[in-house]
Design an enzyme around this catalytic site. Structure first.
Site, PDB file in Angstrom:
ATOM      1  N   SER A  73     -52.511 -11.748 -33.815  1.00 22.92           N
ATOM      2  CA  SER A  73     -53.356 -12.871 -33.393  1.00 22.92           C
ATOM      3  C   SER A  73     -52.793 -14.203 -33.844  1.00 22.92           C
ATOM      4  CB  SER A  73     -54.786 -12.685 -33.890  1.00 22.92           C
ATOM      5  OG  SER A  73     -54.850 -12.200 -35.180  1.00 22.92           O
TER       6      SER A  73
ATOM      7  N   ASN B  93     -53.068  -6.465 -41.188  1.00 21.68           N
ATOM      8  CA  ASN B  93     -52.750  -5.677 -40.002  1.00 21.68           C
ATOM      9  C   ASN B  93     -53.740  -5.889 -38.868  1.00 21.68           C
ATOM     10  OD1 ASN B  93     -50.306  -3.778 -40.442  1.00 21.68           O
ATOM     11  ND2 ASN B  93     -51.382  -3.808 -42.401  1.00 21.68           N
TER      12      ASN B  93
ATOM     13  N   GLU C 169     -47.855  -4.597 -47.997  1.00 25.07           N
ATOM     14  CA  GLU C 169     -48.903  -5.458 -47.440  1.00 25.07           C
ATOM     15  C   GLU C 169     -50.191  -5.344 -48.256  1.00 25.07           C
ATOM     16  OE1 GLU C 169     -47.332  -5.556 -42.823  1.00 25.07           O
ATOM     17  OE2 GLU C 169     -48.866  -4.099 -43.389  1.00 25.07           O
TER      18      GLU C 169
ATOM     19  N   THR D  17     -42.041  -1.898 -40.747  1.00 27.02           N
ATOM     20  CA  THR D  17     -40.708  -2.219 -40.230  1.00 27.02           C
ATOM     21  C   THR D  17     -39.912  -2.701 -41.400  1.00 27.02           C
ATOM     22  OG1 THR D  17     -41.454  -2.721 -38.090  1.00 27.02           O
ATOM     23  CG2 THR D  17     -39.630  -4.049 -38.816  1.00 27.02           C
TER      24      THR D  17
ATOM     25  N   LYS E 181     -35.765  -6.288 -45.954  1.00 25.71           N
ATOM     26  CA  LYS E 181     -37.087  -6.759 -45.591  1.00 25.71           C
ATOM     27  C   LYS E 181     -37.958  -5.535 -45.359  1.00 25.71           C
ATOM     28  CE  LYS E 181     -38.957  -7.147 -42.103  1.00 25.71           C
ATOM     29  NZ  LYS E 181     -40.080  -6.307 -41.506  1.00 25.71           N
TER      30      LYS E 181
ATOM     31  N   THR F 234     -40.990 -10.662 -42.098  1.00 25.11           N
ATOM     32  CA  THR F 234     -42.107 -10.713 -41.141  1.00 25.11           C
ATOM     33  C   THR F 234     -43.405 -10.862 -41.943  1.00 25.11           C
ATOM     34  OG1 THR F 234     -42.093  -8.278 -41.024  1.00 25.11           O
ATOM     35  CG2 THR F 234     -40.950  -9.475 -39.276  1.00 25.11           C
TER      36      THR F 234
END
EC number: 2.3.1.35
Length: 405
Positions: free
Chosen positions: A405, A400, A276, A190, A179, A153
């Protein structure tokens, strides 16, 4: 922006496992986002799942199906978590399982569903149903890398590793993929991880093996302190090799345990390195606790402190933030005169006060590295623990803020 993460290594096939992917258009354009892992009949399966009270529909369904059956297929989608979707989410997961079961000629309870992605949106069932015949046709023993990419993702790189060893005079393979990049503090637990071995292992023994591996890996990482609704880790044993492990006392169990833990640890650390916006990989070591629990309290308080993580991003040896985290960690009756703090090999705090030989230049040198170790000695016992985390950068906020969007 993965912190020191190498390219995906060659992943070894596991006899009795075939994998395939397809672009189903669940959320992403022109990339695979639906995968299946097919396992031969007679295989065993162990799994651990999130303990988040708002666990996703596929977690509920997978638990139910696993309770009385050995799965033949794992069905995985990216882009939609099917979480926070109520009864309809469960119906949708079951519907997708039924479609794959019909294609595979098995009971729907032989399918374990897994989802990752945006929470609160209904699963696009019709797209998944339309794509399943295609993914069925492209399954192969060499599909591990393709599935590792399909389940991504916000990940920037696919994650996978293989271990090959000899046991009882015969070769054994353990291969795993995972992942995860954000919403990472697994509690199995996640994050999704799928491992397989060709050893023959009873379900109870396999579950013990996975639980130990997870405890020393996935349950020792944190990116942002958030536990996903969808966390799951699965270990399949196909029994296609000549190696049979009947009990945990079996000498071969130790070899398998070592291999499974090695794969789990490699995948877990890869998730942190691909956190991230991550630019640095941070090891937090806490020793000298009375028990593991209080070592974990201190380690996680440090590892999840936004102030500590931003200091690491800035290469700023702001050790006061680490001391503050230790002090608020909740360890009862902590004597600060017994506490020492190290940035890498540099002793910053000894006996609760600044070490007279410490210099800011030492601290800056350590904090400028891509891999940083923050070590704490509590001076009150023999327990110790390691936690792995990453820094907190501008990119984390951007990723994030723009996720939906």
């Amino acid at each position: 922006m993965a912190a020191g993460l190498e390219h995906l290594q060659e992943l070894l096939p596991v006899a009795g496992v075939e994998l395939g992917t397809v672009a189903a258009g669940i959320r992403y354009r022109d990339r695979p986002d639906l995968a299946i892992i097919a396992v031969t009949g007679g295989s065993t399966c162990a799994a651990v799942f999130t303990r988040n009270a708002f666990c996703a529909a596929p977690v509920i369904v997978a638990r139910r199906h696993l309770a009385g059956n050995s799965p033949r297929f794992l069905l995985i989608n990216a882009g939609n978590a099917n979480a926070g979707t109520g009864i309809q989410g469960i119906v949708d997961a079951e519907t997708c399982c039924a479609t794959l079961a019909e294609l595979g000629g098995v009971a729907s309870t032989a399918i374990l569903p897994f989802s990752t992605g945006v929470i609160g949106e209904l699963l696009p069932v019709s797209r998944i149903q339309a794509a399943l015949p295609q993914v069925w046709q492209v399954c192969s023993p060499t599909g591990w890398s393709s599935v590792a990419r399909a389940i991504m993702t916000t990940d920037t790189v696919p994650k996978g590793t293989s271990v090959h060893f000899t046991c009882q005079g015969h070769p054994v393979t353990v291969t795993g993929i995972a992942k995860g990049s954000g919403m990472i503090r697994p509690d199995m637990a996640t994050m999704l991880a799928f491992l397989a071995t060709d050893a023959q292992v009873p379900k109870k023994v396999l579950q013990r093996c996975l639980a130990r591996g997870v405890a020393e890996s996935f349950n020792r990482i944190t990116v942002d302190g958030d536990t996903s609704t969808n966390d799951a880790c699965v270990l399949l044993a196909t029994g296609q090799s000549e190696v049979s492990i009947a009990t945990i006392e079996d000498p071969a169990f130790a070899a398998l345990q070592q291999a499974v833990t090695e794969v789990c640890l490699s995948l877990a650390q890869a998730i942190v390195r691909d956190g991230e916006g991550a630019t640095k990989f941070i090891t937090v070591e806490v020793a000298g606790g009375r028990n593991i629990q209080e070592c974990e309290q201190v380690a996680y308080t440090i590892a999840q402190s936004p102030l500590v993580k931003t200091a690491c991003f800035a290469s700023d040896p702001n050790w006061g933030r680490i001391l503050a985290a230790i002090g608020r960690s909740g360890v009862p009756d902590l004597e600060i005169t017994g506490v020492s703090l190290y940035l890498g090999e540099a002793c910053v705090i000894h006996g609760g006060v600044l070490h007279p030989e410490y210099t800011e230049e030492q601290g800056r040198t350590v904090m400028a590295q891509d891999d940083i170790t923050l070590a704490v000695e509590l001076g009150r016992g023999d327990a110790r623990v390691q936690i792995w985390t990453c820094d907190l950068s501008f990119a984390y906020v951007k990723i994030n803020a723009e996720y939906r969007s």
